[in-house]
Design an enzyme around this catalytic site. Structure first.
Site, PDB file in Angstrom:
ATOM      1  N   SER A 189       0.880  -1.388   0.544  1.00  0.00           N
ATOM      2  CA  SER A 189      -0.103  -0.055   0.058  1.00  0.00           C
ATOM      3  C   SER A 189       1.722   1.218  -0.329  1.00  0.00           C
ATOM      4  O   SER A 189       0.462   1.800  -0.156  1.00  0.00           O
ATOM      5  CB  SER A 189      -1.326  -0.477   1.038  1.00  0.00           C
ATOM      6  OG  SER A 189      -0.158   0.306   2.447  1.00  0.00           O
ATOM      7  N   LYS A 195       0.555   4.688   7.131  1.00  0.00           N
ATOM      8  CA  LYS A 195      -0.059   5.491   5.979  1.00  0.00           C
ATOM      9  C   LYS A 195       0.794   7.062   5.734  1.00  0.00           C
ATOM     10  O   LYS A 195       1.767   7.302   6.616  1.00  0.00           O
ATOM     11  CB  LYS A 195      -1.157   5.559   5.673  1.00  0.00           C
ATOM     12  CG  LYS A 195      -2.211   4.307   5.915  1.00  0.00           C
ATOM     13  CD  LYS A 195      -1.894   3.612   4.849  1.00  0.00           C
ATOM     14  CE  LYS A 195      -2.890   2.453   4.964  1.00  0.00           C
ATOM     15  NZ  LYS A 195      -2.997   1.904   3.595  1.00  0.00           N
TER      16      LYS A 195
END
Length: 226
Positions: A49, A115
């Site tokens: 990701s 993230k």
């Protein structure tokens, strides 16, 4: 005629050396525990990701020292706000006691995510302008850290970040279950400040990937205050 007496035997230094070694080991373990608990920890990257910035199986160092808050662009490690992680995946995570003891992986590695912060408290983040760029507080941003071929977002959205929270997205936007996909999660789409474990500052393994990690301040330089 008298026989010379044997010279006195010197006491063995082995017990003293063992004691010194034990003290050194104990002190080293105490320092290591303090560092892992309050200063920095090592994490590994389990998914794609954050590619190409962070790749699968990268080992990263995370700064856990007290800080006033993450800036836009900072990569953070955070505890699951609630419902972001697939429980079937977290239940399959098997901790390695040896690696945990050495500080190479955290004891709670199966319950955390990584993230990039795109919006901080008060920011309005939306997708997208007529050139397909994200906008923060009405200002479009160019994101050089995105994975090759990835678009800033394949789905439109517009959100205002609550105070004390972050809107986060992965660099591999087409393969990241980030804030965009957690509006219906138990914890909601925003990451609370108190859920943040720390900020990524270094890739420490594999050898050909060792490098410092910074914040791309230039990306958000033109973003006005909310």
């Amino acid at each position: 005629m008298t026989q010379d007496s044997a010279p006195p035997r010197r006491p063995s230094r082995i017990p003293a050396l063992l004691k010194e070694a034990a003290i050194i080991i104990i002190v080293a373990l105490v320092i290591s525990t303090v560092v892992r608990t309050w200063v920095m920890r090592s994490f590994y990257i389990p998914s794609a990701s954050m590619e190409d910035t962070l790749q699968v199986d990268d080992r990263i160092l995370v700064n856990q020292l007290p800080w006033p808050g993450a800036d836009r662009g900072t990569i953070i490690v955070f505890d699951d706000p609630g419902g972001w992680l697939d429980t079937s995946v977290t239940q399959q995570y098997t901790p390695n006691p040896v690696l945990e003891f050495l500080g190479l992986v955290p004891a709670d590695a199966g319950t955390q995510l990584i993230k990039r912060v795109i919006g901080v408290g008060g920011d309005t983040v939306e997708c997208c302008d007529d050139q397909g760029r994200l906008m923060v507080n009405g200002e479009p941003i160019d994101e050089p850290y995105l994975a090759e071929g990835a678009t800033p977002s394949d789905i439109p959205f517009e959100v205002t970040v609550p105070d004390g929270h972050y809107w986060v997205m992965g660099d591999n936007r087409s393969n990241s279950l980030d804030s965009r996909f957690n509006t219906d999660s138990a914890g909601g789409p925003f990451v609370p400040e108190d859920a943040v474990v720390g900020t990524v500052f270094f890739i420490n393994w594999p050898a050909d990937r060792i490098r410092p990690m910074g914040t791309p301040d230039e990306v958000f330089a033109g973003v006005p205050a909310p």
